[in-house]
Design a protein around this motif. Structure first.
Motif: not given
Length: 196
Positions: A73, A114, A196
């Motif tokens: 991230k 992901t 996210l």
């Protein structure tokens, strides 16, 4: 931050840019090999120094996976123009009185999907486990016990303990391929996005 330009390959297919949340050459190389093996495509892989946001030596699956997730991230935050972002974090845990070593891989793509996977684990010798329990990082403990320097950027504990039969790059590469399963089976994994 500028990275090399991507090459166009095979009639307009452009090279994928993959950012690894580490400058460790082992992590960069295993990512490049893992993407090529799983996706059979050309990728340009670059590393960034980013914060894992955890202790220097993560303990247990939860902290180790969090470190890998944070690396991916934070790489995306620093360089959002890439196609994939990869976090790799090694950790240890104790089970039945023995310390095991392992790593987690976490991958994000441009769509926010992901994938994640864990390596196999292996038991560390008591001499190394004792140093880690006393607060030393695994890589430093390896260096001390085996009289090496910066082994975590080379063969790592797995390479030393297997006497080269499995090096750290190979060890991580398999987990990179496993973490890419959702991206090569998109219709089966259409609900894999994390927030996210």
């Amino acid at each position: 931050m500028a990275f090399p330009k991507r090459k166009n390959i095979q009639q307009g297919t452009r090279q994928q840019l993959v950012i690894v949340g580490s400058k460790n050459p082992v992590k960069i190389n295993c990512t490049e090999s893992g993407f090529h093996q799983a996706m059979n495509t050309s990728v340009l892989v670059e590393g960034l120094n980013v914060d894992a946001g955890i202790s220097k030596q993560p303990i247990g699956d939860e902290e180790t996976l969090l470190g890998a997730t944070n690396r991916a991230k934070n790489s995306k935050n620093v360089f959002p123009e890439a196609d994939f972002w990869v976090g790799i974090e090694g950790g240890v845990d104790t089970f039945a009185g023995e310390m095991h070593a392992f790593a987690w891989i976490f991958i994000i793509d441009r769509q926010g999907r992901t994938g994640k996977a864990k390596t196999a684990s292996f038991i560390l010798p008591k001499a190394i486990a004792n140093l880690v329990n006393d607060g030393m990082e695994l890589g430093d403990a390896d260096d001390k016990i085996f009289d090496r320097e910066n082994s975590k950027q080379e063969s790592g504990a797995v390479g030393i303990l297997t006497k080269g039969a499995i090096d750290r790059k190979e060890y991580y590469q398999q987990a990179v391929v496993l973490a890419l399963i959702p991206f090569v089976n998109e219709t089966l994994y259409d609900n894999i996005s994390d927030t996210l």
